[in-house]
Scaffold this motif. Structure first.
Motif, PDB file in Angstrom:
ATOM      1  N   GLU A   4      -3.508  15.208  -0.745  1.00 52.66           N
ATOM      2  CA  GLU A   4      -4.272  13.970  -0.889  1.00 52.66           C
ATOM      3  C   GLU A   4      -3.347  12.755  -0.850  1.00 52.66           C
ATOM      4  OE1 GLU A   4      -6.745  13.914  -4.286  1.00 52.66           O
ATOM      5  OE2 GLU A   4      -8.006  15.582  -3.647  1.00 52.66           O
ATOM      6  N   LEU A   5      -2.181  12.871  -1.504  1.00 56.31           N
ATOM      7  CA  LEU A   5      -1.263  11.746  -1.540  1.00 56.31           C
ATOM      8  C   LEU A   5      -0.635  11.499  -0.168  1.00 56.31           C
ATOM      9  CD1 LEU A   5       0.451  12.294  -5.003  1.00 56.31           C
ATOM     10  CD2 LEU A   5      -1.306  10.633  -4.402  1.00 56.31           C
ATOM     11  N   ARG A   6      -0.312  12.572   0.548  1.00 56.07           N
ATOM     12  CA  ARG A   6       0.205  12.398   1.907  1.00 56.07           C
ATOM     13  C   ARG A   6      -0.840  11.715   2.778  1.00 56.07           C
ATOM     14  NH1 ARG A   6       2.360  17.673   1.088  1.00 56.07           N
ATOM     15  NH2 ARG A   6       0.589  18.581   2.206  1.00 56.07           N
ATOM     16  N   ASP A   7      -2.103  12.114   2.582  1.00 55.81           N
ATOM     17  CA  ASP A   7      -3.198  11.494   3.315  1.00 55.81           C
ATOM     18  C   ASP A   7      -3.315  10.020   2.952  1.00 55.81           C
ATOM     19  OD1 ASP A   7      -5.767  11.454   4.829  1.00 55.81           O
ATOM     20  OD2 ASP A   7      -6.601  11.119   2.828  1.00 55.81           O
ATOM     21  N   LEU A   8      -3.121   9.692   1.687  1.00 59.95           N
ATOM     22  CA  LEU A   8      -3.198   8.306   1.239  1.00 59.95           C
ATOM     23  C   LEU A   8      -2.078   7.477   1.852  1.00 59.95           C
ATOM     24  CD1 LEU A   8      -4.519   6.167  -0.505  1.00 59.95           C
ATOM     25  CD2 LEU A   8      -3.196   6.997  -2.454  1.00 59.95           C
ATOM     26  N   TYR A  10      -0.700   7.978   4.720  1.00 58.94           N
ATOM     27  CA  TYR A  10      -1.086   7.757   6.117  1.00 58.94           C
ATOM     28  C   TYR A  10      -2.133   6.646   6.210  1.00 58.94           C
ATOM     29  CZ  TYR A  10      -3.659   8.407  10.468  1.00 58.94           C
ATOM     30  OH  TYR A  10      -4.303   8.191  11.656  1.00 58.94           O
ATOM     31  N   LEU A  11      -3.139   6.683   5.326  1.00 58.09           N
ATOM     32  CA  LEU A  11      -4.187   5.663   5.340  1.00 58.09           C
ATOM     33  C   LEU A  11      -3.617   4.278   5.060  1.00 58.09           C
ATOM     34  CD1 LEU A  11      -7.025   7.553   3.411  1.00 58.09           C
ATOM     35  CD2 LEU A  11      -6.970   7.009   5.855  1.00 58.09           C
ATOM     36  N   SER A  12      -2.627   4.210   4.161  1.00 61.46           N
ATOM     37  CA  SER A  12      -2.032   2.925   3.831  1.00 61.46           C
ATOM     38  C   SER A  12      -1.302   2.335   5.024  1.00 61.46           C
ATOM     39  CB  SER A  12      -1.061   3.082   2.651  1.00 61.46           C
ATOM     40  OG  SER A  12      -0.510   1.846   2.284  1.00 61.46           O
ATOM     41  N   GLY A  13      -0.708   3.198   5.835  1.00 60.92           N
ATOM     42  CA  GLY A  13      -0.023   2.714   7.013  1.00 60.92           C
ATOM     43  C   GLY A  13      -0.966   2.301   8.124  1.00 60.92           C
ATOM     44  N   ALA A  14      -2.197   2.814   8.077  1.00 58.18           N
ATOM     45  CA  ALA A  14      -3.155   2.563   9.159  1.00 58.18           C
ATOM     46  C   ALA A  14      -4.126   1.426   8.851  1.00 58.18           C
ATOM     47  CB  ALA A  14      -3.942   3.841   9.454  1.00 58.18           C
ATOM     48  N   HIS A  15      -4.289   1.076   7.566  1.00 59.33           N
ATOM     49  CA  HIS A  15      -5.286   0.075   7.189  1.00 59.33           C
ATOM     50  C   HIS A  15      -4.656  -1.032   6.352  1.00 59.33           C
ATOM     51  CE1 HIS A  15      -8.562   2.669   8.621  1.00 59.33           C
ATOM     52  NE2 HIS A  15      -7.906   3.667   8.037  1.00 59.33           N
ATOM     53  N   THR A  16      -5.158  -2.246   6.528  1.00 57.21           N
ATOM     54  CA  THR A  16      -4.645  -3.398   5.784  1.00 57.21           C
ATOM     55  C   THR A  16      -4.994  -3.300   4.312  1.00 57.21           C
ATOM     56  OG1 THR A  16      -4.883  -4.775   7.753  1.00 57.21           O
ATOM     57  CG2 THR A  16      -4.645  -5.916   5.635  1.00 57.21           C
ATOM     58  N   ARG A  17      -6.256  -2.960   3.991  1.00 53.19           N
ATOM     59  CA  ARG A  17      -6.698  -2.823   2.596  1.00 53.19           C
ATOM     60  C   ARG A  17      -7.362  -1.465   2.422  1.00 53.19           C
ATOM     61  NH1 ARG A  17     -10.406  -7.416   0.693  1.00 53.19           N
ATOM     62  NH2 ARG A  17      -9.583  -6.944  -1.374  1.00 53.19           N
ATOM     63  N   ILE A 110      -0.848   7.033  -7.203  1.00 55.80           N
ATOM     64  CA  ILE A 110      -1.675   6.445  -6.142  1.00 55.80           C
ATOM     65  C   ILE A 110      -1.029   5.174  -5.611  1.00 55.80           C
ATOM     66  CG2 ILE A 110      -3.901   5.345  -5.655  1.00 55.80           C
ATOM     67  CD1 ILE A 110      -5.136   7.329  -7.704  1.00 55.80           C
ATOM     68  N   LEU A 111      -0.604   4.299  -6.530  1.00 54.87           N
ATOM     69  CA  LEU A 111       0.036   3.053  -6.117  1.00 54.87           C
ATOM     70  C   LEU A 111       1.335   3.320  -5.359  1.00 54.87           C
ATOM     71  CD1 LEU A 111      -0.480   0.905  -9.337  1.00 54.87           C
ATOM     72  CD2 LEU A 111      -1.480   0.454  -7.092  1.00 54.87           C
ATOM     73  N   THR A 112       2.088   4.303  -5.803  1.00 56.12           N
ATOM     74  CA  THR A 112       3.341   4.626  -5.126  1.00 56.12           C
ATOM     75  C   THR A 112       3.095   5.013  -3.678  1.00 56.12           C
ATOM     76  OG1 THR A 112       4.458   5.305  -7.165  1.00 56.12           O
ATOM     77  CG2 THR A 112       5.319   6.198  -5.104  1.00 56.12           C
ATOM     78  N   ASP A 113       2.082   5.819  -3.439  1.00 59.11           N
ATOM     79  CA  ASP A 113       1.821   6.257  -2.069  1.00 59.11           C
ATOM     80  C   ASP A 113       1.176   5.170  -1.217  1.00 59.11           C
ATOM     81  OD1 ASP A 113       2.302   9.354  -1.400  1.00 59.11           O
ATOM     82  OD2 ASP A 113       2.014   9.061  -3.528  1.00 59.11           O
ATOM     83  N   ILE A 114       0.484   4.255  -1.852  1.00 61.55           N
ATOM     84  CA  ILE A 114      -0.038   3.110  -1.100  1.00 61.55           C
ATOM     85  C   ILE A 114       1.108   2.221  -0.640  1.00 61.55           C
ATOM     86  CG2 ILE A 114      -1.314   0.931  -1.308  1.00 61.55           C
ATOM     87  CD1 ILE A 114      -3.225   2.382  -3.218  1.00 61.55           C
TER      88      ILE A 114
END
Length: 421
Positions: A4-8, A10-17, A110-114
């Motif tokens: 889940e964190l790896r997925d997060l 990836y999402l952080s790199g792909a989306h602004t918010r 969560i914040l770390t992975d974002i």
């Protein structure tokens, strides 16, 4: 959980918010956080330990999730305690209640992975697979190889106590759209502090000791300092400028003195805009590097950096344990050893061996063998004097001490290479 964190990330790199984060604070992640908590740690104002909470873990976690979904969960104030600082003062720490530790731990992950994909390369503190030694290596190699002649050694006055909550929430809102997630971060920030039996409000700051505080501090300084240095200063200055930060400790390295002086004035204004202040007595510009060759030195992360020469007469940056840190380490070791006067010798020796190993692992960098051995010899002689005092008949001969010492305590070793990548 790791998936889940790896997925997060990836999402952080792909989306602004990012949206819908709060569902990640669930039974699985909270139980995982519980398993990772250490035993026999100091408890918060609730007085609950890991073992006590774990006796009915499923029921406790289920009740916690129920309260969080209904927004009935409110973090308790942190319990204030103090630890000694190197300058003789005391550093305040805030110990959260056990349940708050679990929620903070999950939210911090969560914040770390974002932010891991958003943070600049110039920041090293409290980040995965980055260490103080990495920051030191960057400083050493920059001074050794780049066009650096001036160092701006800066310090933020009481950083953790003066983080502005409104600015911090604006920074988080820039990257996070989940209002419920942000609501709970705000609740942690304003939970307050217990000093004895008195509850004090917390309208600013983030307590040192909270599991979520390090990543929140990194977010704050990412926007206040890192982006300013990387996106603004480096683009508009004519000479070279290099910046590195570890938590709230940072330095700037310049090619030209006039630009160093101009940036110091800008830094004062920049920090002031966000409720922070330069500690003037710990902030200065000094000539440093192979082009100026002065006897000046500066401290960073417990080490002193100085201009030096090899035996062949070539310039090299010398790195030593700072005198202040070494003095504090010696004082701490002496007090601890004196307190072991009636303790079993074998146990004392094992603990000394483990402590010295930790000392070598941090301070055992290239070129620092002299001060590593100095600390080793000090602890050794202090331990011998203590053992002689406990033996009233004076029968503990030095040869006998050496046999015991050498069995339990390893000799100093250099553990970290900062000379090469």
């Amino acid at each position: 959980m790791e998936h889940e964190l790896r997925d997060l990330r990836y999402l952080s790199g792909a989306h602004t918010r990012l949206q819908t984060l709060m569902y990640r604070v669930n039974a699985e992640s909270l139980k995982d956080a519980h398993m990772k908590q250490k035993h026999h740690k100091a408890s918060g104002v609730d007085g609950v330990s890991k073992d006590e909470y774990g006796e009915a873990l499923d029921a406790n976690v289920a009740d916690l999730i129920r309260r969080m979904k209904a927004f009935q969960y409110k973090p308790l104030p942190v319990r204030r305690t103090y630890i000694p600082k190197g300058n003789g003062g005391m550093r305040p720490l805030g110990i959260p209640s056990y349940e708050d530790k679990l929620v903070q731990s999950v939210m911090a992950n969560i914040l770390t992975d974002i932010y891991e994909v958003r943070f600049c390369d110039s920041s090293y503190g409290y980040r995965p697979e980055r260490s103080a030694h990495d920051a030191m290596k960057y400083v050493y190699q920059t001074l050794q190889t780049k066009k650096v002649s001036y160092v701006l050694e800066a310090d933020i006055k009481g950083f953790f106590d003066n983080v502005n909550h409104d600015w911090l929430m604006k920074f988080l809102e820039h990257d996070i759209e989940d209002k419920n997630f942000l609501r709970y971060i705000k609740r942690f920030l304003i939970a307050g502090v217990m000093e004895g039996t008195e509850r004090n409000p917390s309208d600013k700051g983030t307590p040192q000791g909270g599991l979520i505080s390090p990543v929140l501090a990194n977010v704050y300084l990412h926007y206040v300092l890192d982006l300013w240095c990387e996106k603004s200063l480096k683009k508009r200055l004519k000479g070279e400028v290099h910046y590195v930060r570890y938590a709230d400790d940072f330095i700037l390295m310049f090619q030209y003195e006039r630009e160093a002086k101009a940036v110091l004035e800008e830094l004062r204004a920049r920090l002031g805009k966000f409720g922070l202040e330069v500690a003037e007595d710990k902030t200065r510009i000094l000539p440093f590097g192979r082009f100026v060759g002065t006897k000046e030195s500066f401290d960073f992360l417990g080490f002193t950096f100085m201009n030096a020469k090899t035996q062949q007469g070539k310039y090299i940056v010398g790195v030593r344990t700072s005198k202040k840190k070494l003095k504090l380490k010696m004082q701490t070791a002496k007090m601890w050893i004196k307190g072991r006067l009636t303790a079993p010798v074998a146990e004392t020796m094992r603990l000394i061996g483990a402590s010295l190993k930790g000392h070598y692992n941090y301070y055992g960098v290239d070129g620092n063998s002299n001060r590593i051995w100095r600390f080793y010899r000090y602890v050794k002689s202090t331990c011998y004097r203590m053992l002689n005092r406990r033996d009233q008949k004076g029968k503990f001969q030095y040869e006998d001490f050496l046999r015991v010492w050498n069995f339990y305590v390893g000799k100093p070793r250099m553990a970290v290479n900062i000379w090469y990548s």
